[in-house]
Design a protein around this motif. Structure first.
Motif, short mmCIF file in Angstrom:
data_model
loop_
_atom_site.label_atom_id
_atom_site.label_comp_id
_atom_site.label_asym_id
_atom_site.label_seq_id
_atom_site.Cartn_x
_atom_site.Cartn_y
_atom_site.Cartn_z
N VAL A 48 0.88 -1.17 0.00
CA VAL A 48 0.00 0.00 0.00
C VAL A 48 0.91 1.22 0.00
N LEU A 49 0.92 1.95 -1.10
CA LEU A 49 1.92 3.00 -1.30
C LEU A 49 1.30 4.40 -1.20
N GLN A 50 2.13 5.30 -0.72
CA GLN A 50 1.76 6.72 -0.70
C GLN A 50 2.42 7.42 -1.89
N LEU A 232 9.11 9.85 -7.65
CA LEU A 232 8.14 9.45 -6.65
C LEU A 232 7.08 8.54 -7.26
N TRP A 233 6.50 7.70 -6.43
CA TRP A 233 5.41 6.84 -6.91
C TRP A 233 4.28 7.70 -7.50
N GLY A 234 4.00 8.81 -6.88
CA GLY A 234 2.94 9.69 -7.36
C GLY A 234 3.27 10.39 -8.66
N GLY A 243 -3.79 -2.29 -10.40
CA GLY A 243 -3.88 -2.97 -9.11
C GLY A 243 -4.56 -2.17 -8.05
N THR A 244 -4.07 -2.33 -6.84
CA THR A 244 -4.83 -1.84 -5.68
C THR A 244 -4.48 -0.43 -5.23
N SER A 245 -3.35 0.14 -5.67
CA SER A 245 -3.00 1.49 -5.18
C SER A 245 -2.98 2.48 -6.34
#
Length: 245
Positions: A48-50, A232-234, A243-245
């Protein structure tokens, strides 16, 4: 692209009943293994990523499947899984996963020619549930990467459904889509990437070797992202994620 209706006809007439027998025999005869498999799959946890997390903080699992064909909904099955677990810092050595799977039907000469996997060799392998349970334990809390994820991830998820196993929703990146968007002037076939990186193109259609090459491509993708300040992931396009995030 014109698609033949033969896979659908073959599935209805032959493959469906063969697969159902193959699946039901496992569920009935491997009760102890079934219990372990169900437990492992239910315990699978994607990360679960921010949006603020850096890509270098994450662990990725680059994976590839070899299958009996392109149409999981018409009876094609996974016959091998290869994967490389890695980070983007280089601080930790990669970890590897490879296994073959016994399908419910014989593989064609064409598939044997591509993958090197013979019916004799596959007949000695474990069935899908046992292998996928180990694979899900391997990829737990990592972001999947595939080339392209639009094929590998749905195929994997659908196989779980066909086997009447618990559903999973892994978090993933589509490296093919990323490469096409970041390197629009390149031919982004995996073989062309291997040639540009002076790698032997004989790797193709071996799941672990394909996964290893894709891991090098993913590192090149990250270098390009880093040069653009997308760390960054964002920062990553929603079109690249699933997927889920």
């Amino acid at each position: 692209m014109e698609v033949s209706i033969w896979p659908a006809i073959r599935f209805v007439l032959f493959d469906y009943f063969r697969f159902v027998t193959h699946r039901n025999q496992w569920h009935m005869n491997e009760s102890h293994e079934r219990e372990k498999v169900m437990h492992r799959i239910r315990n699978f946890q994607p990360p679960v990523l921010q949006s603020s997390e850096t890509l270098e903080q994450l662990t990725f699992t680059v994976f590839d499947l070899e299958t009996t064909g392109f149409f999981t909904e018409f009876g094609d099955e996974i016959i091998s899984i290869g994967a490389v677990k890695m980070d983007l810092t280089g601080d930790h050595p990669p970890l590897y996963f490879y296994d073959i799977i016994c399908p419910s039907k014989s593989v064609s000469k064409q598939i044997t020619g591509l993958t090197g996997l013979t019916n004799e060799k596959l007949s000695t392998a474990e069935r899908f549930p046992s292998v996928i349970a180990r694979f899900l334990a391997f990829i737990d809390d990592t972001v999947l990467v595939a080339y392209p994820a639009s094929f590998d991830v749905p195929f994997l998820v659908n196989e779980l459904k066909k086997w009447k196993l618990p559903r999973v929703s892994p978090l993933y990146l589509d490296a093919r889509k990323m490469a096409e968007d970041l390197f629009p002037g390149h031919n982004n076939d995996l073989s062309d990437w291997a040639e540009r990186m002076n790698m032997d193109k004989d790797f193709r259609h071996h799941a672990l070797k394909d996964a290893c090459v894709t891991s090098f491509v993913f590192e090149a993708i990250y270098s390009e992202l880093d040069s653009r300040g997308l760390t960054l992931w964002g920062d990553l396009s929603a079109a690249w994620k699933g997927g889920t995030s």
